[in-house]
Motif scaffolding. Structure first.
Motif, PDB file in Angstrom:
ATOM      1  N   GLY A  44       4.835  28.413  40.522  1.00  0.00           N
ATOM      2  CA  GLY A  44       3.598  28.151  39.796  1.00  0.00           C
ATOM      3  C   GLY A  44       3.528  26.776  39.176  1.00  0.00           C
ATOM      4  N   GLN A  45       4.489  25.929  39.538  1.00  0.00           N
ATOM      5  CA  GLN A  45       4.561  24.601  38.936  1.00  0.00           C
ATOM      6  C   GLN A  45       3.297  23.774  39.188  1.00  0.00           C
ATOM      7  N   LEU A  48       6.649  17.156  33.141  1.00  0.00           N
ATOM      8  CA  LEU A  48       6.494  18.108  34.241  1.00  0.00           C
ATOM      9  C   LEU A  48       6.323  17.421  35.590  1.00  0.00           C
ATOM     10  N   LEU A  49       5.711  16.240  35.587  1.00  0.00           N
ATOM     11  CA  LEU A  49       5.437  15.575  36.862  1.00  0.00           C
ATOM     12  C   LEU A  49       6.682  14.903  37.433  1.00  0.00           C
ATOM     13  N   VAL A  50       7.607  14.475  36.567  1.00  0.00           N
ATOM     14  CA  VAL A  50       8.783  13.770  37.077  1.00  0.00           C
ATOM     15  C   VAL A  50       9.957  14.729  37.321  1.00  0.00           C
ATOM     16  N   LEU A  74       0.327  25.125  37.367  1.00  0.00           N
ATOM     17  CA  LEU A  74       0.399  24.797  35.942  1.00  0.00           C
ATOM     18  C   LEU A  74      -0.025  23.348  35.703  1.00  0.00           C
ATOM     19  N   ASN A  75       0.543  22.447  36.527  1.00  0.00           N
ATOM     20  CA  ASN A  75       0.197  21.036  36.376  1.00  0.00           C
ATOM     21  C   ASN A  75      -1.302  20.813  36.555  1.00  0.00           C
ATOM     22  N   LEU A  76      -1.855  21.484  37.555  1.00  0.00           N
ATOM     23  CA  LEU A  76      -3.276  21.309  37.837  1.00  0.00           C
ATOM     24  C   LEU A  76      -4.117  21.780  36.653  1.00  0.00           C
TER      25      LEU A  76
END
Lengths: 94, 526
Positions: free
Chosen positions: B214-215, B260-262, B218-220
């Protein structure tokens, strides 16, 4: 709108200027670019002297000045240090 | 008068920045380019000070305090950082650039969002709008629009001067606020993203791709929520009391997103990430320029953004990865993390030799290519390698160094490391130029490189490395791999080269092993 135009044109200018950079210069280019992005310092300076602003805004401004200065001073110096090694070596090699 | 001079000074700074960046792109002129950019910065700063002094009283202690603190940190870092740690340092610098943009935007927003009147008594005193901040428009009117609309500053009671240049007149205030939020968002992502990149590079946290179910969703959600909130603030919001909370929420999400993005980006992709964050830090600076209506920031920020994008693109090509796949992360998810550590034990047909044998093998070869990797830098073996190279050259052997574009941990890192060891510039050869020469090469020594010489990338479609351009060292007559152990490289993939018939392993610390080899070689000669 003018600002946006300037921004877009500057990006294209950047692409044109840096399109062909030899790999040797990738690291110095990056640290040099890093120093240049410290130009935020100019903006930070404008903020730090909003003297009538609340204390907190001043603290934020001063922090901004400090972080941007790290970029400027550190970036330019380390880039010069690296490029100095290239220069010295070129003379030694020939 | 001062305003005119300052404007011209800013223009001169812009021109010098442009020339500086152009010169940074050529070996011969790079150092002077750096100097010109530095000069440009000085001019821009002095012009800002001149404007400030003209406007009257200012809080010098804050500015000087910030300048001294930042200057000392930057100075010490620049002098003391070892060349091996350049990627970590650049990552941290990217982060501080992002932080600066974030802080400037906050400092501009903060007074506007403070629920109480900021400016107390005085003739020109507080505009009553402070109490009834009906629309975000007020923010512009009070804090940006009035400030220097016609080149004259509003001098609020309390003695402070306000010299933030006004955005060009006619700019929609909502756009200004939207820009402020963009500045916060990009600055925030750059700040924490760079910090995670630093932690990965420095080995403070695992270099593996950290992924969870779900990463992406979640980011979206976070991105959409953040942008939605910022848009709401700029175009809809009416209640100033809510402004502060919302701004902090937007900032919080952007900081979280940086992490979260890195996190899901694996260690092998770090050169791409650093380049991209470099680009972000430039764009963040340009956003600050939009907020303050200052062309110096817009132009130089945009060019830094472009430079970062170009390097990002080069790095992606060097690894045969699309930017999207790097950003989505999870490199080597299939074979990369847990599984391959068992693989390491499964190596068969590995030939191991000692320094003595190595010394003998070097005797009589006529061509040698050294493939340096990050391991060479860690072991500080550059100087030993150079000594060996000099010895062989004296024995009429051609010595060259094959540099993979992603050798080291940031673009061009290996070139800097070898330059530090005084290895002549002409001996460093790029991958595309040297790849066809391996067939005619007597011996290749791979020092501390792994993934960039893994032939699995050529013929194993299910290998995570598949498709990445490599140095074709396996085509040489003999390959000696100097390495501490059979452990996998940064990508976390086992290396097929180690089992090849023409490959031999020389285990040990690169510096010590090469030194031993030099001694053995000299003994053979005498």
């Amino acid at each position: 709108m003018i600002a946006l135009t300037v921004f877009v044109l500057a990006i294209f200018l950047g692409f044109e200027l840096i399109a062909k950079v030899p790999p040797t210069l990738h690291t110095p280019l990056m640290s040099g670019a890093n120093a240049i992005s410290g130009v935020t310092l100019v903006g930070a300076l404008s903020c730090a002297y909003f003297a009538s602003w609340p204390m907190l805004a001043n603290i934020l401004g001063a922090l901004a000045v400090a972080t941007a200065t790290v970029n400027v001073v550190g970036g330019f110096m380390v880039t010069d240090r690296m490029l100095g090694m290239f220069a010295g070596k070129k003379k030694g090699g020939k | 008068m001062v305003e005119t001079i300052a404007s011209i000074a800013y223009l001169v700074a812009i021109v010098l920045f442009i020339i500086g960046i152009k010169r940074l792109g050529k070996v011969r002129t790079a150092r002077s380019g750096n100097g010109l950019a530095c000069l440009a910065m000085l001019i821009a700063i002095l012009a800002t000070f001149a404007l400030a002094a003209k406007q009257g009283v200012m809080d010098w202690e804050w500015i000087v305090g910030g300048l001294v603190a930042g200057g000392v940190i930057g100075l010490v870092a620049a002098i003391r950082v070892p060349m091996t740690s350049m990627p970590e340092m650049v990552a941290l610098f990217n982060g501080s650039g992002g932080a600066a943009s974030l802080l400037v935007a906050l400092a501009v927003l903060w007074p506007a969002l403070s629920p109480q009147p900021v400016v107390p008594a005085g003739e020109q005193a507080a505009p009553q709008q402070w109490e009834t901040w009906e629309a975000p428009k007020r923010l512009y009117e009070v804090h940006l629009g009035n400030l220097r609309a016609s080149g004259t500053a509003v001098v609020p009671a309390g003695g402070g001067a306000v010299v933030a240049p006004a955005p060009e007149s006619g700019t929609d205030p909502r756009v200004v606020i939207a820009t402020l939020f963009l500045s916060i968002i990009i600055g925030g992502i750059t700040l924490t993203g760079s910090f995670i990149a630093y932690a990965k590079l420095a080995g403070k946290i695992t270099g593996d791709a950290v992924t969870f179910p779900g990463q992406h969703a979640l980011n979206l959600i976070l991105i959409l929520g953040m942008l939605g909130l910022a848009g709401y603030m700029a175009y809809v919001a009416t209640d100033p009391a809510m402004g502060m909370t919302h701004t902090l929420i937007v900032m919080g999400i952007s900081l979280l997103l940086g992490v979260l993005l890195v996190l899901p980006i694996g260690g092998a992709d770090m050169p791409v990430v650093i380049s991209l964050l470099n680009s972000y830090s430039g764009i963040a600076a340009a956003m600050t320029g939009f907020v303050l209506g200052e062309n110096v920031l817009i132009v130089s920020g945009a060019m830094v953004g472009a430079a970062g994008l170009i390097l990002t693109n080069i790095m992606c090509k060097a690894m045969n990865r699309s930017l999207v796949s790097v950003l989505l992360g999870g490199f080597g998810q299939t074979a990369g993390t847990g599984g391959n550590k068992d693989d390491a034990r499964e190596y068969s047909n590995v030939k191991s030799i000692g320094a003595e044998e190595m010394g003998m093998m070097l005797d009589g070869i006529s061509s040698l290519i050294v493939v340096p990797g990050y391991g060479l830098a860690v072991a500080q073996a550059q100087h030993a390698v150079r000594e060996l190279g000099d010895l062989l050259e004296a024995a009429d052997c051609t010595v060259r160094y094959a540099i993979h574009p992603v050798a080291g941990r940031m673009p061009g890192h290996m070139n800097v490391l070898l330059a530090e060891a005084n290895i002549p510039y002409e001996q460093l050869v790029e991958m595309d130029e040297i790849n066809s020469d391996f067939k005619q090469t007597d011996m290749v020594i791979v020092v501390g490189a792994n993934d960039v010489v893994n032939p699995a990338s050529l013929d194993e479609p299910d290998n995570p490395l598949y498709g990445m351009p490599i140095l074709n060292v396996h085509e040489a007559r003999t390959v000696v791999v100097i390495k501490r152990s059979l452990s996998p490289g940064y990508a976390g993939v086992r290396n097929k080269l180690f089992e090849a018939d023409n490959a031999m392993m020389l285990f040990g610390d690169a510096k010590a092993v090469i030194q031993d080899t030099i001694n053995e070689y000299k003994e053979n000669l005498s």
